[in-house]
Design an enzyme around this catalytic site. Structure first.
Site, PDB file in Angstrom:
ATOM      1  N   ASP A   1      28.822  28.270  44.269  1.00 61.12           N
ATOM      2  CA  ASP A   1      31.251  29.154  44.318  1.00 61.12           C
ATOM      3  C   ASP A   1      30.839  28.264  42.876  1.00 61.12           C
ATOM      4  OD1 ASP A   1      32.642  31.225  43.078  1.00 61.12           O
ATOM      5  OD2 ASP A   1      33.647  30.967  45.010  1.00 61.12           O
ATOM      6  N   HIS A   2      32.208  28.587  42.017  1.00 61.67           N
ATOM      7  CA  HIS A   2      32.391  27.831  41.268  1.00 61.67           C
ATOM      8  C   HIS A   2      31.883  26.428  40.683  1.00 61.67           C
ATOM      9  CE1 HIS A   2      35.451  31.133  39.859  1.00 61.67           C
ATOM     10  NE2 HIS A   2      35.271  31.412  41.336  1.00 61.67           N
TER      11      HIS A   2
ATOM     12  N   GLU B   1      30.772  32.518  34.038  1.00 63.40           N
ATOM     13  CA  GLU B   1      32.235  32.558  33.646  1.00 63.40           C
ATOM     14  C   GLU B   1      32.809  32.697  32.595  1.00 63.40           C
ATOM     15  OE1 GLU B   1      37.046  32.248  35.286  1.00 63.40           O
ATOM     16  OE2 GLU B   1      34.787  32.293  36.542  1.00 63.40           O
TER      17      GLU B   1
ATOM     18  N   GLU C   1      42.114  28.389  43.555  1.00 64.25           N
ATOM     19  CA  GLU C   1      40.612  27.948  45.097  1.00 64.25           C
ATOM     20  C   GLU C   1      40.382  26.697  43.997  1.00 64.25           C
ATOM     21  OE1 GLU C   1      37.136  30.743  45.746  1.00 64.25           O
ATOM     22  OE2 GLU C   1      37.187  30.032  44.076  1.00 64.25           O
TER      23      GLU C   1
ATOM     24  N   HIS D   1      42.516  34.868  41.652  1.00 65.92           N
ATOM     25  CA  HIS D   1      42.131  34.046  42.725  1.00 65.92           C
ATOM     26  C   HIS D   1      43.259  34.185  44.637  1.00 65.92           C
ATOM     27  CE1 HIS D   1      38.779  31.713  41.310  1.00 65.92           C
ATOM     28  NE2 HIS D   1      37.888  32.516  42.059  1.00 65.92           N
ATOM     29  N   GLY D   2      42.870  34.604  45.404  1.00 70.00           N
ATOM     30  CA  GLY D   2      44.350  35.084  46.965  1.00 70.00           C
ATOM     31  C   GLY D   2      44.629  36.290  46.143  1.00 70.00           C
TER      32      GLY D   2
ATOM     33  N   HIS E   1      35.212  38.487  40.257  1.00 77.91           N
ATOM     34  CA  HIS E   1      36.160  37.538  41.014  1.00 77.91           C
ATOM     35  C   HIS E   1      37.057  37.554  41.458  1.00 77.91           C
ATOM     36  CE1 HIS E   1      33.411  33.800  39.807  1.00 77.91           C
ATOM     37  NE2 HIS E   1      33.198  34.823  39.830  1.00 77.91           N
TER      38      HIS E   1
ATOM     39  N   ASN F   1      32.929  38.442  44.909  1.00 73.72           N
ATOM     40  CA  ASN F   1      33.665  37.283  45.866  1.00 73.72           C
ATOM     41  C   ASN F   1      34.454  37.746  46.570  1.00 73.72           C
ATOM     42  OD1 ASN F   1      31.609  36.131  43.773  1.00 73.72           O
ATOM     43  ND2 ASN F   1      33.108  34.553  43.679  1.00 73.72           N
TER      44      ASN F   1
ATOM     45  N   ASP G   1      36.609  35.728  49.433  1.00 76.77           N
ATOM     46  CA  ASP G   1      37.376  34.821  50.214  1.00 76.77           C
ATOM     47  C   ASP G   1      38.606  34.722  51.250  1.00 76.77           C
ATOM     48  OD1 ASP G   1      37.153  32.293  51.508  1.00 76.77           O
ATOM     49  OD2 ASP G   1      37.454  31.509  49.478  1.00 76.77           O
ATOM     50  N   THR G   2      39.578  35.393  50.424  1.00 80.00           N
ATOM     51  CA  THR G   2      40.758  34.924  51.192  1.00 80.00           C
ATOM     52  C   THR G   2      40.763  35.776  52.642  1.00 80.00           C
ATOM     53  OG1 THR G   2      41.804  34.251  48.651  1.00 80.00           O
ATOM     54  CG2 THR G   2      43.386  35.723  50.561  1.00 80.00           C
TER      55      THR G   2
END
Length: 340
Positions: free
Chosen positions: A95-96, A161, A169, A212-213, A249, A271, A273-274
């Site tokens: 990732d990233h 991206e 992140e 993100h989050g 994302h 994606n 994650d959080t």
């Protein structure tokens, strides 16, 4: 089944695009979270993607070692073994990777896969993400072109991206502003420089308000229709319907109707994650509060080995995270789509 080969990974992405579903890409930071992701995919009867960020890879190498390549390599080797026990196909992704970490993360990992391919083996990872969102578009595309050629040679899919994902992140934070929305002009320029598959397959994270989050409702406004505009504009130019394989994302906390809308526009990967981090940690906190006297050596006592044994709370954490992975598969309509 083993980890996806380049051929089976391509088939996974093709089936998702044709079937209007997407694979959850679950960030992992340990063998335990990897096991939870694999379990979740198996329970959902869904193929899937497991990914490791630069920070996750550094953590995997040991908190005093901090070697991203070593950590990612170790995780991938472990995954190649344990994935054989599950009845689904899983792809490995990084990732990233920003510009300042290309030479210490993505490029060395591509080189490792190239060595494997030269020896007649499959690549270690199936895809890698170059994150050029912090540099001007032309520089982003110039670097992407070089990386795409290297990935194609090593039989790897590249992800890139255009636009910016807001939020934070791995210590990288982006503001929530108009840069969160990719323009059709950005996408047209991307197709002009990289092609739409003829120079190597790549995934495109085009932004439409992503963060993100998890944020409170109303703080972030997703505009999934931007993805349709991008596909339509570039599709007319190159003579293809849905020319890009798109990535969503910042999927944690998104509304189901927003997720489902993107699936019709060519999103094949989202994606997560959080939400899975929280799902893993929540039962651990519950265990510690409920077994406070046993976990801590209170007033000179010895506590209870049964409750401070990491396996006692680790099993609950794995079960909870696996359930959240199943939910992601259901949201993205990948549940039940694995090929026997």
């Amino acid at each position: 089944m083993p980890i996806a080969t380049p051929e089976t990974y391509a088939q996974m992405l093709d089936r998702a695009k044709e079937g209007h579903f997407a694979y959850p890409a679950i960030n992992v930071t340990s063998s335990q979270t990897l096991n939870a992701a694999l379990r979740g995919f198996a329970e959902a009867e869904s193929d899937g993607i497991v990914q490791v960020s630069t920070g996750g890879a550094e953590f995997l190498s040991g908190t005093t070692i901090k070697d991203m390549v070593l950590g990612a390599q170790a995780l991938a080797e472990y995954a190649h073994h344990v994935a054989k026990a599950y009845p689904v196909t899983v792809a490995l992704h990084t990732d990233h990777c920003p510009k300042d970490k290309l030479d210490t993360y993505m490029r060395p990992l591509i080189a490792i896969s190239q060595e494997r391919v030269d020896a007649g083996r499959d690549p270690l990872f199936q895809s890698h993400m170059w994150d050029g969102s912090a540099v001007p578009l032309e520089e982003n595309l110039e670097i992407a072109k070089e990386l795409l050629a290297a990935c194609a040679k090593a039989r790897i899919v590249m992800e890139m991206e255009i636009g910016v994902v807001g939020g934070e992140e791995d210590g990288v934070e982006n503001a929530i502003n108009e840069k969160l929305y990719t323009t059709p002009e950005d996408a047209l320029r991307t197709a002009e420089v990289l092609g739409t598959g003829e120079n190597g397959r790549y995934l495109l994270a085009a932004t439409f308000g992503n963060v993100h989050g998890v944020y409170k409702p109303g703080n972030v406004k997703l505009k999934p229709a931007i993805l349709k505009e991008i596909q339509d504009e570039v599709g007319r130019k190159v003579g293809k319907e849905h020319p890009f394989d798109l990535v969503f994302h910042g999927g944690s906390g998104s509304l189901l109707e927003e997720i489902r809308e993107t699936l019709g526009y060519g999103v094949v990967k989202m994606n997560v994650d959080t939400d899975t981090q929280y799902a893993f940690t929540r039962p651990v906190a519950d265990h510690m509060f409920k077994n406070y006297d046993g976990v801590l050596k209170v007033d000179g006592e010895v506590g209870s080995k049964k409750v401070y044994d990491p396996r006692s709370w680790g099993k609950a954490a794995e079960t909870s995270m696996a359930a959240r992975v199943v939910e992601a598969c259901q949201d993205l309509r990948s549940a039940g789509t694995t090929k026997p």
